[in-house]
Every structure is written in structure tokens, then in C-alpha cells.
Design an enzyme around this catalytic site. Structure first.
Site, mmCIF file in Angstrom:
data_model
loop_
_atom_site.group_PDB
_atom_site.id
_atom_site.type_symbol
_atom_site.label_atom_id
_atom_site.label_comp_id
_atom_site.label_asym_id
_atom_site.label_seq_id
_atom_site.Cartn_x
_atom_site.Cartn_y
_atom_site.Cartn_z
ATOM 1 N N LYS A 160 0.747 -1.299 -0.048
ATOM 2 C CA LYS A 160 -0.026 0.047 -0.021
ATOM 3 C C LYS A 160 0.844 1.234 -0.077
ATOM 4 O O LYS A 160 0.600 2.315 0.805
ATOM 5 C CB LYS A 160 -0.934 -0.044 1.239
ATOM 6 C CG LYS A 160 -2.298 -0.986 0.993
ATOM 7 C CD LYS A 160 -3.377 -0.801 2.028
ATOM 8 C CE LYS A 160 -4.451 0.095 1.602
ATOM 9 N NZ LYS A 160 -5.368 -0.197 0.372
HETATM 10 C C1 LIG Z 1 -5.114 -2.961 -4.426
HETATM 11 C C2 LIG Z 1 -5.919 -3.392 -3.344
HETATM 12 N N1 LIG Z 1 -6.166 -4.721 -3.359
HETATM 13 C C3 LIG Z 1 -6.740 -5.203 -2.318
HETATM 14 C C4 LIG Z 1 -7.404 -4.609 -1.332
HETATM 15 C C5 LIG Z 1 -8.306 -5.092 0.008
HETATM 16 O O1 LIG Z 1 -7.504 -5.163 1.044
HETATM 17 P P1 LIG Z 1 -8.205 -5.195 2.662
HETATM 18 O O2 LIG Z 1 -9.198 -6.309 2.387
HETATM 19 O O3 LIG Z 1 -7.124 -5.058 3.317
HETATM 20 O O4 LIG Z 1 -8.883 -3.743 2.525
HETATM 21 C C6 LIG Z 1 -7.211 -3.130 -1.256
HETATM 22 C C7 LIG Z 1 -7.656 -2.160 -0.181
HETATM 23 O O5 LIG Z 1 -7.174 -1.840 0.544
HETATM 24 C C8 LIG Z 1 -6.375 -2.783 -2.354
HETATM 25 O O6 LIG Z 1 -6.048 -1.358 -2.501
#
Ligand SMILES: Cc1ncc(COP(=O)(O)O)c(C=O)c1O
Length: 334
Positions: A160
């Protein structure tokens, strides 16, 4: 997307609680020019009946955020439980009585030209009222985009990192302009990776399948919730393996998972119906269970949640409701 005025919302910035309008960074900030920040996203759900706002898996989110910040060598001094405390304080100071989204962000804060990062780090925690990210009540139309998912050896997608979200922004823009609700990324090898802001699951022949972490995905916390719910409640094991693009067209069901999108069924992909073209039973059931669990209605999953206001005394608390029948329309679009 509507821009709301959050200028009076209290945020945590520079080790103090200040109105958002006073939380300002310099135009020369390293992270603004080079994308050298790491963020996370946490949901908080207000439950009217319990008069409670529950943060969903905040310890896991803060632990992930701290660990991922380490990839960029950004240090965040407070531990995860102190960060939970800061977030609870934000909820209380803002008197939030609605669903919220919490955005912690840590970044390289030096004010100078030059990409080489130094040791100047800062972080902030922001919480704002937040409703639906995508309206998936009737199922989404997802499209494979021409942009490929960033490689771990270029910018680690699991972290992230602010700059890596250019990848998601390009994909989302292309998908929306082509009439889709959400993008699906392929990897450079041509395997299905994930959505622009969410992980992806397929149901094929009664099996639940999702790309493994080695496919350049973000290791989603909602993804983990779904794996647990599928195993415990539906007695379905999840197979993590490479997924070909054409499997999207043969799947009985597809759904996205993510903090913002929650559990979002996909009923069309690249102009083709997914299965019958209606929301399938596995997607509906998992979505129902996830929404119930995250609102504090399922005692078994209460440990996922951190209440932010004082708990009602037991005698005043209402009894736990019976699990409503799956497909109960009330939960859609809460
Ligand atoms: C690229 C991406 N993939 C997957 C997710 C899902 O992650 P999470 O379930 O931890 O929010 C997110 C969101 O945060 C994301 O930005």
C-alpha cells in the site's frame, strides 16, 4: 464522486489532535513528489441498535501498516494498540454516529529536491464519515484493463505504497471510461491478480478460488475474513492458485473483497454474464455473514471488532438477534 467538506473533522497530525484544515504539509514534501508514503484503510461501522461504532480488525490493519512502512524504511513509533487508542479518540472527539473510514498514512516528510530518502518520517491518522464505495446491490460489471499489475520487484504491491496507487488510478480510470464498475488487473504473466482496490474470488464447480499472494496482490484483511467465513460457516476451503483470464468467463460466481468494497458480487465480466448473471448463493451468503459480523451481530466474530464508545451495561443491551435468512434484502446498501 462527490467531494465532501471535512475541514472541521479532527485528525491526528504532528502528534496532536487538530482540525483537518490545520493539518498541512509543504508543497516540497518528499512523499508528494516521489510517492514515498504508505497508507492503510480501516472501516468503522455504526450500529444504531447497540449505539456503538465498531472498528473492523484495527490491530491487523495497524500491524500491516507498520510492517509495510518498514519496506520503505519509514518508522512509525507507536505500537498497534496505541494507534488503536488514537483512532478511538478520533471517533470520540468527532462524535461519529455513522459509518466511517480511517486512513492512516506515514510518509517521507523532508522538504527538499532529491529522490534519495532520508530519515525524516511523519504520520497522520484521519477518520471521516463514509458510506458505500461501490453500489454492488445488483452486482457489478467488471472489466479486465490494459494496464498490468505492478511487479513486486518494481514496487511491492502488497505494501500500500502511495506511489503504487498510480497503477490502481490508471486502471480505475480506464475501467470507468469503458463503462465498467471496477477494473480487473492481470499480472505480466497474464494471470488474474486483483481489482484496482480489492481482491478477487471465483467460484468454480463448488470450489472457492483466489490468486495467491505471489501474484502481486495486496494481502487483504477482508480476503482473510472471507477465507475464515468460507471455511467456518460454509465449510468451503479456499484454493490459492494462479487464475487464467478465461476462467473469469467460466466462473459460476465472482466477487471482490476489500475494506472499501466490502464483499461485492460481480455479475458481468467483460460484457459476459457470470454464471446465471444473477448474484450467486456463495457470494450472497458470504456478503451477508461479513456485514453481520462487522456490525457486531455475530458473537463468534466479535474479536474482529474494537468498540469505540463505552459499552451499554448488559441489562440494557438487547439480545443477540437470530441470524436472518440469507438474502435478506435489509443488509444491502446499509
Ligand atoms: C489493490 C488493493 N487490493 C486489495 C485491497 C483489499 O485489502 P483489504 O481487504 O485489506 O482492505 C485493497 C484495499 O485496501 C487494495 O487497494
Amino acid at each position: 464522486m462527490k467531494t465532501e467538506d471535512h475541514s472541521n473533522v479532527i485528525v491526528y497530525f504532528g502528534n496532536e489532535y487538530v482540525p483537518l484544515r490545520e493539518a498541512r504539509v509543504s508543497i516540497l514534501t518528499h512523499a508528494l513528489h516521489y510517492g514515498t508514503g504508505v497508507f492503510d484503510g480501516i472501516r468503522g461501522y455504526w450500529d444504531e441498535r447497540q449505539e456503538q461504532l465498531f472498528l473492523v480488525r484495527p490491530m491487523e490493519h495497524f500491524r500491516r501498516w507498520k510492517a509495510n512502512s518498514g519496506i520503505l524504511r519509514i518508522g512509525i513509533a507507536p505500537d498497534a494498540s496505541t494507534l488503536c487508542g488514537i483512532t478511538v479518540e478520533l471517533v470520540r472527539r468527532n462524535h461519529f454516529h455513522s459509518h466511517i473510514y480511517v486512513r492512516p498514512v506515514a510518509y517521507k516528510s523532508a522538504e527538499r529536491i532529491g529522490v534519495v530518502p532520508d530519515e525524516l518520517d511523519a504520520f497522520s491518522v484521519i477518520a471521516v464519515p463514509f458510506g458505500d464505495y461501490l453500489d454492488s446491490r445488483h452486482g457489478l460489471h467488471a472489466g479486465v484493463v490494459s494496464w498490468r499489475r505492478i511487479e513486486d520487484n518494481a514496487i511491492p504491491g502488497r505494501a500500500k505504497i502511495c506511489g503504487s496507487y498510480v497503477n490502481s488510478a490508471l486502471a480505475s480510470d480506464e475501467a470507468r471510461r469503458n463503462g465498467f464498475d471496477e477494473a480487473i488487473f492481470l499480472t505480466e504473466e497474464g494471470h488474474v491478480a486483483e481489482g484496482a482496490t480489492c481482491n478477487i474470488f471465483l467460484v468454480r464447480g463448488g470450489k472457492l478460488i483466489t490468486p495467491s499472494p505471489a501474484e502481486n496482490i495486496l494481502e487483504g484483511i477482508t480476503r482473510n475474513c472471507v477465507i475464515e467465513l468460507a471455511h467456518t460457516e460454509l465449510h468451503l476451503d479456499v484454493i490459492e492458485r494462479p487464475v487464467d483470464r478465461s476462467e473469469l468467463y467460466l466462473a459460476d460466481e465472482i466477487f471482490f473483497t476489500g475494506t472499501a468494497v466490502e464483499i461485492a458480487p460481480v455479475t458481468r465480466v467483460d460484457h459476459r454474464a457470470v454464471g446465471s448473471g444473477a448474484i450467486g448463493p456463495v457470494s450472497a451468503e458470504l456478503r451477508f455473514l461479513y456485514l453481520e459480523a462487522t456490525r457486531g451481530h455475530l458473537p463468534h466474530y466479535r474479536h474482529w471488532l474494537l468498540p469505540t464508545f463505552d459499552l451499554k451495561p448488559p441489562e440494557a443491551a438487547e439480545p443477540e438477534p437470530e441470524l436472518a435468512a440469507v438474502g435478506d434484502g435489509d443488509l444491502w446498501g446499509v
